[in-house]
Design an enzyme around this catalytic site. Structure first.
Site, short mmCIF file in Angstrom:
data_model
loop_
_atom_site.label_atom_id
_atom_site.label_comp_id
_atom_site.label_asym_id
_atom_site.label_seq_id
_atom_site.Cartn_x
_atom_site.Cartn_y
_atom_site.Cartn_z
N LYS A 99 28.37 -13.88 5.16
CA LYS A 99 27.99 -15.29 5.15
C LYS A 99 28.09 -15.91 3.76
CE LYS A 99 25.04 -15.40 9.25
NZ LYS A 99 25.43 -14.11 9.79
N GLU A 151 19.29 -20.37 2.37
CA GLU A 151 19.83 -21.71 2.30
C GLU A 151 18.81 -22.71 2.84
OE1 GLU A 151 23.39 -21.22 4.55
OE2 GLU A 151 22.39 -21.46 6.49
N ASN A 198 15.73 -18.15 17.29
CA ASN A 198 17.09 -18.32 16.78
C ASN A 198 18.15 -17.71 17.68
OD1 ASN A 198 16.28 -19.65 14.31
ND2 ASN A 198 15.57 -17.65 13.62
N GLU A 252 30.39 -22.25 13.92
CA GLU A 252 29.11 -22.85 14.30
C GLU A 252 28.68 -23.89 13.26
OE1 GLU A 252 26.23 -19.82 15.07
OE2 GLU A 252 27.32 -19.06 16.81
N GLU A 287 28.19 -20.75 10.27
CA GLU A 287 28.86 -19.45 10.15
C GLU A 287 30.05 -19.43 11.09
OE1 GLU A 287 26.08 -16.46 11.32
OE2 GLU A 287 26.01 -17.09 13.41
N ASN A 327 31.85 -16.78 13.75
CA ASN A 327 31.79 -15.51 14.46
C ASN A 327 33.20 -15.08 14.82
OD1 ASN A 327 28.90 -15.18 14.55
ND2 ASN A 327 28.86 -16.85 16.02
#
Length: 724
Positions: A173, A257, A292, A332, A345, A347
């Protein structure tokens, strides 16, 4: 379900003759069998439309390095493409559905994922043993592991996914965020580096400004993620996130972040080949989440306008091209109320929720991944990608939704029936009746997908499908799913990632019955009770000789629902009951087959599907009505008058006893006998399905006994720690 099919040869399209469609079994499930035909068969219907050409050679044998529903999903496409499949499994999965579906199966180790589905050496040995030419990793496990991709490449085995460089770039990431910035993709403010320890985490969080998101650098799927609003939560979040990241991904690196409060989670599906072609296949709305992790997804989003959709799609493609991406992938984004969007991010794998994209575009993403891996260019241009209709996916989990919106449940599926008789329904699952839901793996039972020409139609089909889904033996989240899709805010599209805590601030309590719905439930319960009593009066179709004269006309009953008791009078005329509850008469019609898992009834002209989950000789019924299971006690008028003389069971003082709220493994115990603990202090940590949960003391006191230790497996309700 509308369906059409054509035989194609040399570019010509000819309608199939009557009867051929049925023989090929495509009319209902859209399953295409082409191995016996030297033709290209195109099928199209509400849920699926794609082309399988048997003359297009890809791989002879493919190994699926995964389990459960995604392994089954890959196998289905491989069968349509004429590819033989190899399943891998742990010893506890030896009778799993994906093992039975595959042409071959190899055991790769014991139940723990680190010794089986993450055991690269065992999987590589299985590849050599079966001579598989390619590997599809599914999602999770090794799907985004660059070392696995490298080892496959060194052995000359195709990885159905992007190359190692893209996996490394997007899987980290921290690195992916830097690449996104250089590709002019909107990014979230944060610390572009690895957080070393809890003290540094606090310092960085203060610099960024609370709230912050702490998450695993190599993670995904909601694991290794924590939101922190102050220094204490940052320290705690660092500890739990690093532990979960190490457990789930073998990499405990974290990044921090800025947390965007109240955003939407919207992702773009991308598809790219090895010839510098890349497409964006529209968006998926994934804002309904708990811990999440996504719960309900839909495509398209109610929120995006064409301009924002195009901008997000173009940025997603720019990012894919920046890392020379080749396969299906997902970018995303977090989207705020002003439709400003920020990269979250990428995937580098097939997403859990890919079926809803398949529904609105007509593409088979697994097939496209296999074609790309073989080196074929994409068959479509961006202008060819449609948005046809609306699709919604509910993730059906073996979870108790009344505990933190879903704590895992384990057990054997004693009864299981998917609602495939409902039109426009697709169910992706990897289980069947008799399957075991264990503590070792994700508690997902299935992905339930509905499709409609409009969102309203897709939601209506989902409501019916949830009512007709039979799951017995484990707790499940159907009640929560159904409540969400009928909630006014969801119907209006007024959602965010905080939807569940906002709508249910005190936790999920199930469906709250209106007065009319309560009467519907009561008269249905009364009808079930009388139908059972009448059946008990007969033996082999012949009436039993009763020692008391039954009243054939009216049944006077007392029904307890929650804290209230209702007087009910019921009478029967063939399959119809006339029931008076609290002075109001209603008519109930049904087949009253008590052996059936599903009981369609009509109450005053309103059709309902109910399920009688359990009943006993004491008049206790558990009835699933409008998605929620209600417990009612039904007694005759005389029995109700006598029941007040029965002694009541003393309720246990739970404040002195800490019990496990779920089955799992004890990660840590923080106390010992004689220790003083304060209310809210952490007592122990339980891990279930790779998620760690901190259990705290309900009151201040001294520890009397500790009944568990780190490494032990505990069940739901097991006593862990006792206070004086």
């Amino acid at each position: 379900m509308a369906a059409s099919a054509f035989l194609c040869r040399a570019g010509a399209r000819q309608p199939l003759q009557p009867g051929v469609l049925e023989r090929l079994s495509v009319a209902r499930k859209c399953v295409t069998r082409v191995s016996r035909w030297r033709w290209c068969l195109i099928t199209s219907c509400g849920l699926h439309s794609t082309v399988y050409d048997p003359n297009e050679k890809t791989f002879e044998k493919l190994l699926i390095a995964n389990r459960g529903e995604i392994a089954c999903r890959v196998i289905k496409t491989c069968k349509k493409m004429g590819i033989k499949t190899v399943a891998i499994h742990s010893d506890v999965d030896s009778n799993a559905v994906h093992v039975k579906m595959a042409d071959e199966a190899v055991c790769v180790g014991p139940a723990p994922t680190s010794k089986s589905y993450l055991n690269m050496d065992a999987i590589m040995e299985a590849i050599k043993k079966t001579r598989a030419q390619a590997v599809h990793p599914g999602y999770g496990f090794l799907s985004e592991n660059k070392e696995f991709s490298r080892r496959l490449e060194s052995e000359g085995v195709a990885f159905i996914g992007p190359d190692m460089q893209a996996i490394q770039a997007m899987g980290d990431k921290i690195e992916s965020k830097l690449i996104a910035k250089n590709a002019k993709v909107n990014t979230i403010p944060g610390f572009d580096g690895v957080v070393k320890d809890a003290d540094e985490a606090v310092r960085i969080a203060r610099e960024i400004g609370y709230p912050v998101m702490i998450k695993a650098s190599a993670g995904g799927g909601g694991k290794g993620m924590r939101i922190a609003w102050d220094d204490e939560e940052t320290r705690e979040g660092f500890r739990f996130s690093s532990q979960e990241a190490a457990s789930s991904f073998g990499d405990d690196r974290l990044l921090i972040e800025k947390f965007i409060d109240n955003p939407r989670h919207i992702e773009i599906q991308v598809l790219a080949d090895k010839h510098n072609n890349a497409l964006w296949l529209n968006e998926r709305e994934c804002s309904i989440q708990r811990r999440n992790q996504k719960v309900i997804e839909e495509a398209p989003s109610t929120f995006l306008d064409p301009e924002t959709r195009r901008a997000m799609g173009e940025q997603a493609v720019a990012l894919a091209k920046a890392v020379k991406y080749s396969s299906a992938g997902t970018v995303e984004f977090l989207v705020d109320s002003k439709k400003d969007f920020f990269f979250l991010e990428m995937n580098t794998r097939l997403q859990v929720e890919h079926p809803i994209t398949e529904c609105i575009t007509g593409l088979d993403l697994v097939q496209e991944m296999i074609r790309v891996a073989k080196g074929y260019p994409l068959r479509h241009k961006q202008a060819d990608i449609p948005i046809n209709g609306w699709a919604i996916e509910c993730r059906v989990y073996a979870e108790d939704p009344y505990k933190s919106f879903g704590l895992p449940s384990i057990g054997r599926l004693s009864q299981y029936k998917e609602p495939l008789h409902v039109p426009h329904v697709r169910v992706d699952s990897g289980i069947q009746q008799g399957s075991e839901i264990s503590i070792y793996y994700d508690p997902m039972i299935s992905k339930l997908i509905t499709y409609g020409s409009s969102r309203a139609e897709a939601l209506k089909q989902m409501e019916e499908a949830l009512d007709n889904y039979v799951i017995r033996g484990v707790a499940h989240n159907i009640a929560l799913l159904r409540e969400v899709i009928i909630h006014p805010r969801f119907i209006q599209g007024d959602i965010s990632t905080k939807f569940l805590p906002d709508v249910y601030p005190d936790g999920f309590k199930g469906h709250q019955l209106t007065d009319s719905e309560k009467r519907e439930l009561l008269v249905t319960a009364a009808s079930l009770y009388v139908a059972e009593q009448l059946r008990a009066q007969r033996f082999l179709g012949t009436p039993r000789v009763s020692i008391t004269k039954p009243d054939a006309s009216n049944w006077e009953l007392s029904i307890q629902l929650g804290d209230t008791t209702h007087s009910v009078i019921a009478s029967r005329q063939e399959s119809t009951f006339s029931v008076e509850v609290d002075g109001i008469k209603l008519s109930v019609t049904g087949e009253w087959n008590l052996a059936s898992a599903l009981l369609p009834v009509t109450v005053n002209g309103i059709p309902r599907t109910v399920q009688c989950i359990s009943r006993d000789a004491s008049g206790n019924f558990s009835i699933q009505f409008l998605g929620t299971v209600y417990k009612v006690r039904i007694l005759t008028k005389l029995a109700a008058e006598l029941s007040k003389y029965m002694p009541e069971k003393v309720v246990e003082d739970s404040s002195s006893i800490l019990r496990s709220p779920m089955p799992g493994a004890v990660v840590a115990v923080s106390v010992k006998p004689g220790d003083m603990v304060a209310e809210g202090q952490e007592i122990c940590v339980i891990e279930a399905m790779k998620m760690q949960n901190s259990l705290v003391a309900a009151k201040t006191g001294k520890v009397k006994a500790v009944h568990c230790k780190a490494g032990e497996t505990v069940g739901e309700g097991d006593e862990l720690v006792e206070l004086e």
